[in-house]
Write an enzyme that holds these catalytic residues in place. Structure first.
Site, PDB file in Angstrom:
ATOM      1  N   ASP A  67      62.390  41.103  49.059  1.00  0.00           N
ATOM      2  CA  ASP A  67      63.636  41.511  48.407  1.00  0.00           C
ATOM      3  C   ASP A  67      63.714  43.036  48.350  1.00  0.00           C
ATOM      4  OD1 ASP A  67      65.746  42.007  46.718  1.00  0.00           O
ATOM      5  OD2 ASP A  67      65.047  40.742  45.071  1.00  0.00           O
ATOM      6  N   GLU A 112      64.261  38.567  40.152  1.00  0.00           N
ATOM      7  CA  GLU A 112      65.222  38.444  41.258  1.00  0.00           C
ATOM      8  C   GLU A 112      64.704  37.556  42.401  1.00  0.00           C
ATOM      9  OE1 GLU A 112      66.145  42.526  42.082  1.00  0.00           O
ATOM     10  OE2 GLU A 112      67.221  42.705  40.193  1.00  0.00           O
TER      11      GLU A 112
END
Ligand code: AMP
Length: 577
Positions: free
Chosen positions: A170, A147
């Protein structure tokens, strides 16, 4: 060339994007929205709802809904949904299928290929499970991408001429990842990554939830089992409060009763931003370690970092931003919507795979987030002790990578070796994660110390292949650590496909009405008792029209219901969350 879609399969929400006309673009769902809640439910009629309608139902009928299943990917955990057991892979596949249908509808063509993102810290089992979920949804998974790498690709794509050291933070619904990277002349080099797979925005919500329950003398774990309706409604209230506290200094939370109902005279608790920040301090504290580890592995310090990029909905929390500000003595960057940046990056990765001209000046390298190795024995004062971990690929090695190590047998006439593969950072295997095993046979007889080789090959998807062989023998023992780990076997996959095919789906044109119905059902438990009969009567009328299947009467009943809602001060079209 068939389209390759990019999918961000999130703990809380999922999104889908496509690279078109030289740029990544989000694909809207059946409601015209970019975010599809990663929630699945089976209605009383036995039909399946995925996304926003399922999120409404989660409040009123938690036992018919499954959420946050990404947290259990790669494990044997099963989640109960309307009395049936489902694996996290099956549930994820239903979300992926819903996104795939949206993409087919949006692009006007069949979609069978995808790039799917996973937290950088996902282990081999979790990656395999994600791939299998894609397969179950009818998608060939062209690449599993981390990600934060995808988020970096979005920034890199739009800012490829810069020269910078960037840290991506994140914090999604369920996982936390930190990635340090170097951008220069169109090359994005991921240098190091660290994280925690059980820390995310949902924990922040649950912390508030647990504290409110505690004030009422209840423990979250037991209340969840004993009073699921109270907990489901209160969780939704806490989720809303958490988001409001991003903008407001204080919010009021109404405490529901055991049946999950809220009334005018329900007890109200006031939560200030400061009190909430204090409450979540232990979670903020847990952010520090992975940040420090990613910097240490990348031989960087906070003042080397040019930009700190925030990704994932939970980074909107002022407490998280304040942490970043203090740690790096600079303002974090949020140029792109933190909910969308990962899916957009997945679409850029899809464009790289498809050799799209618009990205031919962009190069990206990624790393392996964990140390991978095998169990070995050690000899101390003539005593042989098993259970030690010998690394073969060290964490943060650039991928793809293939490494071979020489090992020796420990006993005379040892004819076979059982190679057990682990992932983790501990010296002893029991503290690491076992991800597979393989047996080497055919070792020639003789004294201890016969040589054999073990080769680890880690590909761009983060999937490991292990080979073992004895020089004297031409036979190689290979295994891709798929089925012997905690993933699904082919037979289990076939069975899952059959099980999922037996579920009933609502036609696309009925989804908006289903969502309206579930939204209103949720409101019934929230509005004042004086308003309730009016709303219930309009819902009954709408439900009866829907059961009749007559399009015109559905339309009329829908208009009446929307008018009733508006009279009561609710705006469904404006999506009062
Ligand atoms: P993701 O997995 O990236 O979709 O992240 C979703 C997480 O972000 C959930 O835990 C949400 O509660 C959280 N989130 C989204 N918006 C906000 C907000 N405005 N304030 C606080 N948390 C948020």
């Amino acid at each position: 060339m068939p389209p390759i879609i990019g999918i961000d399969l999130g703990t809380t929400n999922s999104l889908c994007a496509i690279f078109q006309d030289g740029t990544p673009q989000l694909i809207p769902n059946a409601f015209g929205e970019n975010l599809t809640p990663s929630i699945v439910c089976v209605t009383e009629e036995g039909a399946l709802l995925v996304g926003a309608a399922a999120r409404e139902l989660r409040v009123t009928q938690p036992d018919r809904c499954a959420a946050c299943f990404k947290r259990f990917m790669g494990s044997h955990e099963q989640l109960s949904l309307a009395g049936k057991q489902y694996t996290p892979v099956e549930l994820s596949s239903l979300v992926l299928k819903s996104l795939r249908d949206d993409a087919c509808h949006h692009l006007g063509t069949d979609v069978t290929e995808a790039v799917i993102t996973v937290p950088a810290y996902f282990n081999d089992n979790q990656r395999q499970a994600t791939k299998q979920a894609g397969e179950l949804a009818g998608l060939r998974v062209k690449r599993i991408v981390n990600e934060p790498t995808a988020a970096a690709l979005t920034y890199g794509f739009h800012d490829r001429d810069s020269e910078k050291k960037i840290l991506v933070i994140d914090l999604g619904g369920g996982t936390f990842d930190v990635t340090y990277m170097d951008v220069f002349e169109g090359t994005l080099e991921i240098v190091s990554t660290a994280g925690e797979s059980f820390l995310g925005g949902e924990d922040f919500t649950d912390r508030l939830l647990a504290s409110l329950l505690q004030k009422q003398g209840r423990q979250l774990e037991t209340a969840e089992l004993q009073e699921p309706h109270r907990v489901a409604r209160l969780r939704q209230q806490c989720e809303m409060a958490k988001r409001q506290l991003t903008k407001l200094e204080a919010v009021k939370i109404k405490l529901p009763d055991a049946a999950g109902h809220i009334a005018d005279d329900s007890l109200t608790v006031n939560v200030t931003r400061t009190a909430y920040a204090k409450l979540v301090e232990p979670l903020i504290e847990r952010l520090k370690q992975p940040v420090a580890k990613a910097l240490r592995d990348g031989r960087a310090s906070p003042d080397n970092i040019d930009d700190v990029i925030l990704v994932g909905g939970a980074t909107r929390m002022p407490a998280v931003q304040e942490f970043v500000r203090r740690y790096f003595s600079k303002e974090p960057l949020c140029r792109f919507n933190p909910d969308e940046v990962v899916a957009l990056g997945a679409a850029v990765q899809a464009a790289l795979i498809a050799d799209d001209q618009a990205v031919d000046d962009l190069v990206m390298t990624d790393v392996c987030p964990h140390t991978l190795g095998v169990e070995t024995v050690k000899e101390f004062a003539n005593e042989v002790k098993p259970g030690y971990f010998t690394p073969i690929i060290h964490r943060n090695t650039t991928i793809p990578v293939s490494r071979e190590e020489l090992f020796r047998t420990v006993a005379p006439n040892q004819r076979e070796v059982h190679v057990v593969v682990y992932q983790g950072e501990h010296r002893r295997v029991e503290q690491n994660l076992k991800i597979g095993e393989l047996k080497v046979t055919g070792i020639p007889p003789g004294p201890a110390g016969k040589e054999f080789y073990i080769r680890f090959t880690y590909d761009l998807n983060g999937i490991l292949e292990v080979e073992a062989y004895v020089l004297a023998s031409p036979k190689k023992y290979r295994t891709v650590l798929t089925h012997n780990a905690r993933g699904l076997s082919q037979a289990e996959l076939d069975e899952a496909i059959q099980k999922l095919q037996s579920l009933k789906y609502y036609p696309r044109e009925d989804l908006e009405n289903q969502r309206l119905l579930r939204y209103c059902e949720r409101l019934v438990g929230e509005i004042s008792p004086f308003q309730r009969p009016q709303l219930e009567s309009a819902i009954d009328h709408f439900e009866s029209a829907m059961s009749s299947g007559d399009k015109e009467s559905v339309q009329v009943a829908q208009t009446t219901l929307l008018q009733t809602l508006s009279m009561l001060g609710y705006d469904f079209r404006g999506r009062g969350e």
